[in-house]
Design a protein around this motif. Structure first.
Motif, PDB file in Angstrom:
ATOM      1  N   GLU A 595       0.821  -1.212   0.000  1.00 21.92           N
ATOM      2  CA  GLU A 595       0.000   0.000   0.000  1.00 21.92           C
ATOM      3  C   GLU A 595       0.849   1.255   0.000  1.00 21.92           C
ATOM      4  OE1 GLU A 595      -3.841   1.775   2.484  1.00 21.92           O
ATOM      5  OE2 GLU A 595      -2.841  -0.082   3.088  1.00 21.92           O
ATOM      6  N   LYS A 619      -7.061  -0.759  -5.463  1.00 21.69           N
ATOM      7  CA  LYS A 619      -6.005  -0.960  -4.466  1.00 21.69           C
ATOM      8  C   LYS A 619      -6.170  -2.290  -3.747  1.00 21.69           C
ATOM      9  CE  LYS A 619      -6.143   1.384  -0.638  1.00 21.69           C
ATOM     10  NZ  LYS A 619      -6.100   2.486   0.346  1.00 21.69           N
ATOM     11  N   GLN A 620      -7.390  -2.628  -3.388  1.00 17.11           N
ATOM     12  CA  GLN A 620      -7.617  -3.886  -2.692  1.00 17.11           C
ATOM     13  C   GLN A 620      -7.295  -5.090  -3.571  1.00 17.11           C
ATOM     14  OE1 GLN A 620     -11.678  -3.738  -1.347  1.00 17.11           O
ATOM     15  NE2 GLN A 620     -11.240  -2.336   0.346  1.00 17.11           N
ATOM     16  N   LEU A 623      -3.448  -5.431  -3.603  1.00 13.35           N
ATOM     17  CA  LEU A 623      -2.964  -5.930  -2.308  1.00 13.35           C
ATOM     18  C   LEU A 623      -3.361  -7.383  -2.096  1.00 13.35           C
ATOM     19  CD1 LEU A 623      -3.723  -2.847  -0.016  1.00 13.35           C
ATOM     20  CD2 LEU A 623      -1.565  -3.464  -1.119  1.00 13.35           C
TER      21      LEU A 623
END
Length: 807
Positions: A595, A619-620, A623
């Motif tokens: 992140e 983003k999730q 990740l």
């Protein structure tokens, strides 16, 4: 009851049909109740009884008293729940079916008893009804005297009234029919009048249009005639220009008037189709339409050439009136736009191929935008003016964009080919900027939506095969990573530049990050397909993770077996020291894709125009794709620990020689065995190697602790095995020795003070584990914190030293 009925006179019984029905039903009930059936057929008797109940249930019932209630005011049920008296009132009541249905769960005796009780209650009600109204039944015939005479007196007036009503009804029907016929005639006459007026209006409009068209040639058609006339009359130049302008404006106003009349003519014709009169005027209408189109075209072209805003405005209103916007858009395209585009984009593709012109469109778009700003803006402003009614024209799509599309297809068809990805993307982005420039002339969002829905816009976007471009980029990026993963592991980060500290060392890891950054670089990314490039990025991370996991699994399972998949060959052929590079690179990739890493931040910056929910999901997803990579770190550490432990086992095998040594000598051990110093030697060599500085301090600690824990556990297993075998052997020998001494009568006490072989072995092993603990301390490991070392100490330490570990 029967005696009461017999006393009634016949006339009174005939006067009341309901009373007769009741009496008949009563006789039926008496007959049913008195009839005796053989006891062998109870079902038939119950059916007969049920049939009688149904006959009696349909009779009118007297007003019943309020049902009795219990202590709490609830009505007391007179019958069990399964017995429903209302069943007898159904039209299609079948006694046999009723009895057959109840006999499945009700005993026949109970059913017969309930039916008899209900029959008795109905009989009582019937008797009460007859006794209550008996006096009225008897006096009914006396009160009906003279009724027949009264009815005869009323029959004649009623018949007369009926005849009068029938005659009046016939007269009203005749009047209504006449009225309807008159209304139909009036409606037919009105329709005929309207049609006649429509035909007259149509003829009048046709004549008016023909007259107005004939007046057009009487006026000078263009400015040249005006200039010639003005030269003959010795007018000045300014007067000539003003005269030409007035002529064009007058002609455009007249054309707008003719167009409005022509629009009205089309409306009349649409409402009077298939009529001979209209068919006869069809040629006149077609001729007038052709003359109007020609005159309007010439006037509009002249207005465009002279940039006369009033003439263009009137001509556009005329085109809008006759619903022929496409002709105006095409005229503007061929008259104004096409000559400008021809100067910018070459139409000879042979010259473009020979090198005179390239497939680059960026400079061409810049020049086209300048021409639009200079030479096309005037008509765009006219068509978008408020309350003009000219918003139906779309010169942006159907004139400018359509001509640009045609010029690119003819002059630079290679500019749209995805076979050259770099040039294609450059031209595609330049085209999007050009479209944004054109949309800047749309006065509202609805105009932008209309512009994007035009067929010309759709056809222009079809030039750019972005899906094919993405497929080529996918093959290029994914294929490059796959080729790197199938190659042999070799650290390239150190060899390229010794002075520059490299984040990653292996070319596979370097290629992964290069591929990921390539997906989101300006030279590759297409924003409209960012979802596909995100999917490609996740697939690249997954491919790298699969490559690592398959190699680690093969390393653990096969130990060099040739049956491993191709993805795992790298793990079987490299030395264990190279796994330091793997550990270093995996940590580096995880840090870059975390992140707080640069990759996630770069992607969010590119997608900054998207909603915050989309950015969060992107983003999730990244990740989440990195999580399996994190799970491989313990596996990489286990591979390195496993190799170190395997090398240490080679020295631990010398432990078994202690048993043979102390069985052949009576000497007591005074120092540790030579093999002890070699147990941790592989770990020391690994930690002192030149590559170990690529491991973090945390990884070094995990490596030391994990290796020493496993080595100590194996050490304990081998020591406990040696001690147990020695004790079992010594116990067996001692029993044999004691048996032999008993047979010869010798004493067995002499051997109690002799130190056994097991004790000597334990003493030697105790010295060895003390030295082993000191070696652990030199590596920074406290042996007291290792559970297997505690068990090892308890196994070989003397009894007086087992409670405290000292070395």
């Amino acid at each position: 009851m029967g005696e009461s009925a017999s006393l009634m006179p016949p006339s009174s019984l005939q006067s009341s049909s309901s009373t007769r029905c009741l009496l008949v039903d009563l006789r039926l009930l008496q007959t049913h109740s008195n009839s005796s059936l053989p006891p062998s057929d109870p079902h038939k008797s119950l059916s007969t009884l049920a049939h009688a109940m149904a006959d009696l249930a349909v009779m009118p019932r007297p007003t019943a008293a309020a049902p009795p209630t219990d202590l709490f005011g609830e009505p007391i049920e007179a019958h069990p729940p399964w017995f429903r008296p209302e069943s007898f009132l159904r039209a299609g009541f079948d006694p046999d079916a009723y009895v057959a249905e109840l006999r499945s769960y009700v005993p026949l005796e109970s059913l017969a008893a309930e039916l008899r009780a209900h029959l008795a209650a109905l009989r009582a009600e019937l008797v009460g009804l007859i006794n209550r109204d008996y006096a009225d039944f008897v006096g009914l015939s006396a009160r009906l005297k003279g009724v027949d005479a009264a009815a005869a007196r009323m029959r004649a007036p009623l018949a007369d009234l009926r005849d009068k009503v029938a005659a009046f009804r016939a007269a009203a029907a005749a009047a209504l029919a006449a009225l309807r016929a008159g209304l139909e005639q009036r409606a037919a006459a009105s329709n005929a009048r309207e049609l006649l007026e429509l035909l007259l209006d149509t003829s009048h409009v046709v004549s008016k249009v023909e007259k107005l068209i004939k007046e057009l040639p009487t006026a000078p058609s263009d400015s040249s005639n005006a200039e010639v006339g003005s030269a003959d009359k010795s007018y000045t130049g300014n007067d000539t220009v003003e005269s030409g302008t007035d002529v064009r404006e007058t002609q455009s106003i007249l054309l707008e008037r003719i167009a409005s009349e022509m629009n009205r003519l089309k409306f009349y014709i649409s409402h009077a189709q298939n009529l001979p009169f209209i068919e006869n005027m069809e040629k006149r209408v077609q001729g007038a339409t052709k003359l109007l189109d020609g005159s309007l075209e010439r006037c509009f072209v002249v207005g465009l050439e002279h940039r006369d805003a009033k003439v263009i405005y009137n001509c556009l209103r005329a085109y809008a009136a006759i619903d022929n916007t496409s002709s105006a858009e095409e005229l503007f395209r061929t008259t104004v736009v096409s000559p400008l585009i021809l100067k910018i984009v070459p139409q000879n593709y042979a010259k473009a191929v020979s090198g005179v012109s390239s497939d680059d469109l960026e400079d061409d778009y810049l020049r086209i935008m300048q021409c639009v700003e200079k030479d096309c803006k005037f008509i765009l402003e006219i068509s978008s003016s408020a309350n003009s009614g000219l918003h139906i024209f779309d010169f942006l799509a159907n004139s400018i964009l359509k001509e640009v599309h045609s010029a690119i297809m003819k002059g630079k068809p290679g500019a749209c080919s995805p076979g050259k990805p770099k040039e294609f993307l450059k031209n595609y982005k330049a085209s999007l900027r050009f479209l944004d420039f054109l949309e800047g002339y749309c006065p509202s969002k609805s105009a932008v939506t209309k512009f994007r829905s035009e067929p010309a816009y759709t056809e222009f976007m079809r030039l750019w095969h972005v899906n094919v471009y993405f497929s080529l980029r996918f093959q290029e990026i994914a294929g490059g990573l796959d080729s790197a993963l199938t190659a042999t592991i070799s650290p390239v980060g150190m060899n390229e530049n010794q002075m520059k500290q490299k984040t990653l060392l292996l070319k596979q890891s370097i290629k992964l990050l290069e591929s990921l950054h390539s997906c989101w670089s300006d030279e590759v990314l297409v924003f409209s397909h960012s979802d596909k490039f995100l999917r490609l990025s996740l697939q690249l991370i997954s491919r790298y993770t699969t490559w690592l996991s398959s190699g680690l699994a093969a390393r653990k399972a096969s130990d060099g077996s040739s049956s491993s998949p191709a993805d795992s060959e790298w793990a079987l052929s490299v030395p264990v020291e190279d796994f330091i590079y793997v550990m270093h690179d995996v940590n580096g990739v995880i840090g870059e894709l975390s992140e707080s890493g640069n990759f996630v931040e770069h992607v969010n910056q590119l997608l900054a125009s998207c909603p915050i929910e989309v950015l969060t999901l992107v983003k999730q997803s990244i990740l989440q794709a990195v999580e399996p990579l994190k799970d491989l770190l313990p596996g990489i550490m286990d591979v390195m620990i496993g190799v170190i432990v395997k090398r240490s086992n080679e020295d631990l095998k010398h432990l078994k020689g202690i048993t043979a040594t102390y069985r052949m000598t009576n000497k007591l051990p005074v120092r540790h065995s030579p093999y002890v110093s070699g147990i941790l030697h592989p770990l020391k060599v690994f930690l002192e190697g030149e590559r170990v500085h690529y491991l973090s301090e945390d990884d070094k600690t995990k490596l030391r602790c994990g290796s020493t824990d496993k080595i100590t556990a194996i050490y304990y297993d081998m020591v406990s095995e040696v001690v147990n075998v020695a004790r079992k052997t010594e116990s067996s020998l001692q029993r044999l020795r004691q048996g032999a001494q008993r047979r010869v009568g010798a004493s067995t006490d002499s051997s109690d003070n002799i130190i056994s072989d097991t004790d000597k072995i334990c003493m030697q092993l105790f010295l060895d584990i003390q030295e082993y603990a000191r070696n652990l301390r030199s590596l920074g490991i406290d042996a007291r914190g290792i559970e297997s070392y505690k068990a090892l100490w308890q196994c070989v330490a003397p009894k007086d030293k087992q409670d405290t570990i000292q070395f």
